[in-house]
Design a protein around this motif. Structure first.
Motif, short mmCIF file in Angstrom:
data_model
loop_
_atom_site.label_atom_id
_atom_site.label_comp_id
_atom_site.label_asym_id
_atom_site.label_seq_id
_atom_site.Cartn_x
_atom_site.Cartn_y
_atom_site.Cartn_z
N SER A 118 42.83 43.40 39.94
CA SER A 118 42.07 44.19 40.95
C SER A 118 41.82 42.71 41.20
CB SER A 118 40.70 44.08 40.60
OG SER A 118 40.84 45.78 39.63
N LEU A 120 40.23 40.03 44.35
CA LEU A 120 38.80 40.61 45.10
C LEU A 120 38.15 39.30 45.51
CD1 LEU A 120 36.09 42.33 42.63
CD2 LEU A 120 37.35 43.25 44.03
N ASN A 128 42.47 47.45 44.06
CA ASN A 128 43.13 47.53 42.68
C ASN A 128 44.37 47.84 43.37
OD1 ASN A 128 43.69 50.10 40.35
ND2 ASN A 128 41.99 47.85 39.78
N ASN A 191 44.40 45.56 33.33
CA ASN A 191 43.10 44.78 33.84
C ASN A 191 41.94 44.17 34.07
OD1 ASN A 191 42.89 48.11 33.70
ND2 ASN A 191 42.90 47.91 31.45
N ASP A 192 43.39 42.53 34.39
CA ASP A 192 43.14 41.37 34.63
C ASP A 192 42.40 41.83 36.13
OD1 ASP A 192 43.60 40.73 33.14
OD2 ASP A 192 45.04 38.76 33.49
N ILE A 193 41.11 40.54 36.73
CA ILE A 193 40.37 40.66 37.55
C ILE A 193 40.78 38.96 38.26
CG2 ILE A 193 38.28 40.68 38.85
CD1 ILE A 193 37.72 42.47 36.56
N TYR A 195 39.55 36.76 40.97
CA TYR A 195 38.83 36.25 42.15
C TYR A 195 38.59 35.50 42.99
CZ TYR A 195 34.23 35.49 44.46
OH TYR A 195 33.48 35.18 45.21
#
Length: 231
Positions: A118, A120, A128, A191-193, A195
């Motif tokens: 993801s 953001l 995603n 599943n790393d995010i 930002y």
């Protein structure tokens, strides 16, 4: 990446190997010299129907294995196998070793099908994204999201990683320094995010009331009317 040219000779390519985690979805295909002998170790292929105008398309789709919270999968004939925490190559070697008890020269093809990341914050297209080749860098992730906007902080990008047991690990990346290529977060995991924080100018502009010009116009009109009336 302002010093990328000077640092290029010092930066070595990181060895990246994906580790399997709980809640991963896997496709595992077993083949062998004798296809009939390998058949009991494969999940059945199920048809998927999708509408296409007046017709219906049929696609054959592999069933998936879900890695449960204990890190196990239920494999045909072999039963329960603990697979979480292993690198993909380690999991393949484990399965092939177990299969040698039943079939000759087994070959295991294992893939993580829900390898998602993801992105953001201050990027052009946050969202995603599903990665097909199980290997993506933070730069590639940002490119999938259309690159940073001019309001994104390039020296303090946050990568949030789930280490299992609901433990979150945060990494900070400075794109203006080539050392970020040595960071554990340079290669992302499933599943790393990512930002991207807004810079100070964007934060300040968010406190600006967009209706202020309207209020000023109304006040100006009222003041003009008052001046005309009181003359």
């Amino acid at each position: 990446m302002q010093d990328i040219a000077a640092a290029q000779s010092e930066i070595q390519a990181s060895v990246h190997e994906t580790k399997i985690k709980p809640n991963d979805l896997l496709t595992i295909v077993v083949s062998a010299d004798d296809p009939t002998a390998a058949a009991p170790f494969n999940l059945p292929i199920t048809p998927t129907y999708t509408p296409n105008g007046p017709q219906i398309n049929t696609v054959q789709q592999l069933q998936t294995y879900l890695v449960n919270d204990q890190g196990n999968i239920s494999f045909p004939v072999l039963g329960t196998i603990n697979i979480a925490g292993k690198e993909r190559n380690e999991a393949v070697e484990l399965l092939e070793e177990r299969l040698k008890e039943y079939i000759k020269n087994p070959i295991v093809n294992l893939r993580i099908v829900n390898y998602n990341i993801s992105v953001l914050g201050e990027v052009a297209k946050p969202g995603n994204f599903t990665v097909q080749d199980e290997k993506v860098t933070v730069l590639e992730a940002l490119s999938l999201a259309g690159d940073l906007t001019i309001y994104g902080k390039r020296n303090n990008i946050l990568v949030v990683r789930n280490q299992g047991d609901s433990t979150k690990v945060n990494y900070r990346i400075d794109l203006t320094n080539s050392d970020f290529m040595k960071s554990p977060a340079f290669y992302l995991q499933q599943n790393d995010i990512v930002y991207v924080e807004p810079n100070r100018a964007q934060v300040q502009s968010s406190t600006y009331n967009r209706n202020t010009p309207v209020y000023i116009s109304i006040a100006s009109v009222l003041i003009s009317l008052i001046v005309l009336i009181t003359r």
